[in-house]
Scaffold this active site. Structure first.
Site, short mmCIF file in Angstrom:
data_model
loop_
_atom_site.label_atom_id
_atom_site.label_comp_id
_atom_site.label_asym_id
_atom_site.label_seq_id
_atom_site.Cartn_x
_atom_site.Cartn_y
_atom_site.Cartn_z
N LEU A 153 0.85 -1.20 0.00
CA LEU A 153 0.00 0.00 0.00
C LEU A 153 0.89 1.25 0.00
O LEU A 153 0.91 2.02 0.96
CB LEU A 153 -0.94 -0.02 1.21
N GLY A 154 1.62 1.42 -1.10
CA GLY A 154 2.48 2.60 -1.25
C GLY A 154 1.76 3.66 -2.05
O GLY A 154 0.53 3.77 -2.00
N ARG A 155 2.54 4.44 -2.81
CA ARG A 155 1.94 5.53 -3.59
C ARG A 155 0.87 4.99 -4.55
O ARG A 155 -0.25 5.49 -4.60
CB ARG A 155 3.04 6.26 -4.38
N ILE A 156 1.23 3.96 -5.31
CA ILE A 156 0.28 3.43 -6.30
C ILE A 156 -0.79 2.59 -5.61
O ILE A 156 -1.98 2.69 -5.95
CB ILE A 156 1.01 2.61 -7.39
N ARG A 176 5.23 -4.61 5.08
CA ARG A 176 6.07 -4.99 6.22
C ARG A 176 5.71 -4.19 7.46
O ARG A 176 5.99 -4.61 8.58
CB ARG A 176 7.54 -4.80 5.87
N THR A 177 5.06 -3.02 7.24
CA THR A 177 4.70 -2.19 8.39
C THR A 177 3.25 -1.73 8.31
O THR A 177 2.76 -1.40 7.23
CB THR A 177 5.60 -0.93 8.46
N ARG A 233 5.88 -6.59 -10.31
CA ARG A 233 6.95 -7.13 -11.14
C ARG A 233 6.70 -8.62 -11.28
O ARG A 233 6.19 -9.26 -10.35
CB ARG A 233 8.33 -6.93 -10.48
N ASP A 257 0.09 -7.94 -15.74
CA ASP A 257 0.71 -6.93 -16.59
C ASP A 257 2.22 -7.15 -16.66
O ASP A 257 2.89 -6.52 -17.48
CB ASP A 257 0.43 -5.53 -16.01
N GLU A 262 10.13 -11.11 -19.07
CA GLU A 262 9.60 -10.22 -20.11
C GLU A 262 10.63 -9.97 -21.20
O GLU A 262 11.80 -9.83 -20.89
CB GLU A 262 9.21 -8.88 -19.49
N HIS A 280 2.97 -5.32 -20.10
CA HIS A 280 3.59 -4.32 -19.20
C HIS A 280 3.23 -2.89 -19.65
O HIS A 280 4.13 -2.11 -20.01
CB HIS A 280 5.12 -4.51 -19.15
P1 NAP Z 1 6.13 2.65 -3.03
O1 NAP Z 1 5.39 3.91 -2.77
O2 NAP Z 1 7.55 2.55 -2.56
O3 NAP Z 1 5.30 1.45 -2.38
C1 NAP Z 1 5.78 0.17 -2.28
C2 NAP Z 1 4.96 -0.58 -1.24
O4 NAP Z 1 5.41 -1.94 -1.22
C3 NAP Z 1 5.11 -0.04 0.17
O5 NAP Z 1 3.85 0.18 0.71
C4 NAP Z 1 5.86 -1.12 0.93
O6 NAP Z 1 5.36 -1.20 2.25
C5 NAP Z 1 5.51 -2.37 0.12
N1 NAP Z 1 6.55 -3.39 0.21
C6 NAP Z 1 7.88 -3.27 -0.05
N2 NAP Z 1 8.50 -4.43 0.19
C7 NAP Z 1 7.56 -5.30 0.60
C8 NAP Z 1 7.60 -6.65 1.01
N3 NAP Z 1 8.74 -7.35 1.05
N4 NAP Z 1 6.43 -7.24 1.36
C9 NAP Z 1 5.27 -6.54 1.35
N5 NAP Z 1 5.19 -5.26 0.98
C10 NAP Z 1 6.32 -4.64 0.61
O7 NAP Z 1 6.18 2.31 -4.56
P2 NAP Z 1 5.12 2.70 -5.71
O8 NAP Z 1 5.49 4.00 -6.29
O9 NAP Z 1 3.73 2.50 -5.19
O10 NAP Z 1 5.47 1.56 -6.79
C11 NAP Z 1 5.37 0.20 -6.42
C12 NAP Z 1 5.89 -0.72 -7.49
O11 NAP Z 1 4.93 -0.86 -8.52
C13 NAP Z 1 7.16 -0.32 -8.25
O12 NAP Z 1 8.33 -0.52 -7.49
C14 NAP Z 1 7.08 -1.24 -9.45
O13 NAP Z 1 7.66 -2.49 -9.13
C15 NAP Z 1 5.58 -1.41 -9.67
N6 NAP Z 1 5.11 -0.67 -10.86
C16 NAP Z 1 4.69 -1.36 -11.94
C17 NAP Z 1 4.24 -0.68 -13.05
C18 NAP Z 1 3.77 -1.40 -14.27
O14 NAP Z 1 3.91 -0.86 -15.36
N7 NAP Z 1 3.19 -2.58 -14.13
C19 NAP Z 1 4.22 0.70 -13.07
C20 NAP Z 1 4.65 1.38 -11.95
C21 NAP Z 1 5.09 0.68 -10.83
P3 NAP Z 1 6.30 -1.63 3.48
O15 NAP Z 1 7.54 -0.79 3.37
O16 NAP Z 1 5.47 -1.34 4.68
O17 NAP Z 1 6.57 -3.08 3.30
C1 8YV Z 2 7.32 1.29 -16.98
C2 8YV Z 2 7.24 0.50 -14.53
O1 8YV Z 2 6.62 0.49 -17.87
O2 8YV Z 2 7.53 2.54 -13.42
C3 8YV Z 2 7.71 1.33 -13.39
O3 8YV Z 2 8.26 0.75 -12.44
O4 8YV Z 2 7.30 -0.68 -14.50
C4 8YV Z 2 6.59 1.13 -15.69
O5 8YV Z 2 6.06 2.36 -15.38
C5 8YV Z 2 8.73 0.98 -17.07
O6 8YV Z 2 9.46 1.57 -16.07
C6 8YV Z 2 9.28 1.40 -18.41
O7 8YV Z 2 10.65 1.24 -18.43
#
Ligand code: NAP
Ligand code: 8YV
Length: 323
Positions: A153-156, A176-177, A233, A257, A262, A280
């Site tokens: 439950l982070g930014r996204i 984790r928290t 991921r 996704d 990949e 993705h």
């Molecule tokens: P963020 O704000 O850092 O949030 C990450 C969340 O994951 C935190 O709430 C953290 O909470 C939790 N977390 C980290 N390690 C963990 C673990 N071992 N077990 C359980 N929870 C854990 O990051 P964000 O900006 O929301 O982005 C999150 C991720 O989304 C990115 O890092 C990327 O992998 C993925 N993403 C994918 C796409 C796509 O195109 N599909 C696009 C954007 C992002 P705690 O610290 O409390 O554990």
């Molecule tokens: C992008 C992502 O597709 O932001 C991320 O972590 O997985 C996606 O937004 C990717 O970073 C493009 O390189």
């Protein structure tokens, strides 16, 4: 005065290339016929890198080509493509592109969830195949009366949760928290949350800390009415265990996704009818990719103007006055 040399590891949007070329001498790695020879030649001149999760891993060996690198500006919020510990040891700042993609990724996640439950791609294929002329499309599962558990439950994750509130479903989260000021139900264990909900949405970082967080045990706990959505991921889910669970009916369906290798997606997944597969694309709109690209540019420009990085990752914090 000569311009600072920057390396771009893979082709980015024309707007990003243009903006960087105005300010820097830009070297294009993807155009080099012999990558290593190219890097050996220009490596010592490079002071900044523009990388992306799509263009391979910036590990210690890769960073070794750049003895004078100061900053790696990565395109994407996830930065499991960069060895941040190797960068930190060398005093290299790593930046990512947080926040500007929250809404886009959250929108897509909701779309993927509903597509998976209501079987939208399958219905589209059904109509195109002329099947509707013979019989109505079978009734689908529903989002109604479901409980959704968000892994991360982070930014996204929060942007996804806010949207889910509008759908009237119960929301829980695992991380984790426990987060103060968050009213959703917290589960300290993922298996506990998987037992309590019937939808899991993974939106954590990738890398070693989350590898195969969703495994056979979690899928079993989610149960035969359960749905898994992975927008985090590929490494977060044990893909072999997921294929087995989808085949055996251990869970109902999945929307993915992201994948372990990949852009290669196992044929076993492609052959399954109870899974929706996306290449993705969660942040992949023109609007959002431009904003992400601009943040890559802004980080490099800010750094080389002596103003520090805009969005450094926590593993390579910026110490004020360092430049
Ligand atoms: P963020 O704000 O850092 O949030 C990450 C969340 O994951 C935190 O709430 C953290 O909470 C939790 N977390 C980290 N390690 C963990 C673990 N071992 N077990 C359980 N929870 C854990 O990051 P964000 O900006 O929301 O982005 C999150 C991720 O989304 C990115 O890092 C990327 O992998 C993925 N993403 C994918 C796409 C796509 O195109 N599909 C696009 C954007 C992002 P705690 O610290 O409390 O554990
Ligand atoms: C992008 C992502 O597709 O932001 C991320 O972590 O997985 C996606 O937004 C990717 O970073 C493009 O390189």
């Amino acid at each position: 005065m000569s311009k600072t040399d920057i390396l771009m590891t893979g082709r980015m949007l024309p707007s990003v290339i243009e903006a960087l070329e105005e300010r820097f001498t830009l070297h294009r790695m993807w155009e080099a016929p012999d990558r290593d020879a190219f890097l050996r030649e220009i490596g010592p001149r490079i002071r900044g890198l523009a990388t992306s999760t799509m263009t391979g891993r910036a590990d210690a060996d890769f960073l070794g080509f750049f003895p004078n690198a100061e900053i790696v500006a990565s395109f994407g919020v996830g930065y499991d493509n960069v060895d941040v510990h190797a960068a930190a040891k060398r005093g290299i700042i790593v930046t990512n592109t947080p926040d500007v993609l929250n809404d886009e990724v959250a929108d897509l996640t909701i779309g993927l969830l509903i597509a998976t439950l209501r079987r939208i791609p399958q219905a589209d294929r059904y109509l195109r195949a002329g099947q509707w002329l013979k019989a109505p499309f079978p009734l689908s599962p529903s989002l109604r009366a479901r409980k959704v558990g968000i892994i991360g439950l982070g930014r996204i994750g929060k942007a996804i949760a806010r949207r889910l509130e509008g759908f009237g479903v119960e929301i829980a989260y695992h991380g984790r928290t426990r987060q103060e000021h968050v009213s959703y139900v917290y589960h300290s264990t993922l298996v506990g949350m998987a037992e309590a909900v019937d939808v899991l949405i993974a939106i954590t970082p990738g890398g070693a800390g989350t590898k195969h967080l969703v495994n056979a045990e979690i899928l079993k706990a989610l149960g035969p009415n359960g749905v898994l959505i992975n927008v985090a991921r590929g490494s977060v889910v044990d893909e072999a265990a997921l294929i087995d669970a989808l085949r055996q009916g251990t869970i109902l369906a999945a929307g993915l996704d992201v994948f372990e290798k990949e852009p290669h997606v196992p044929q076993a997944l492609i052959d399954l009818d109870n899974v929706v597969l996306l290449p993705h694309i969660a942040s992949g709109s023109v609007h959002t990719r431009k904003a992400m690209g601009q943040l890559v540019v802004d980080n490099l420009v800010s750094w080389f103007s002596g103003k520090g990085p805009l969005t450094p990752v926590p593993e390579t914090p910026y110490e004020a006055g360092r430049r």
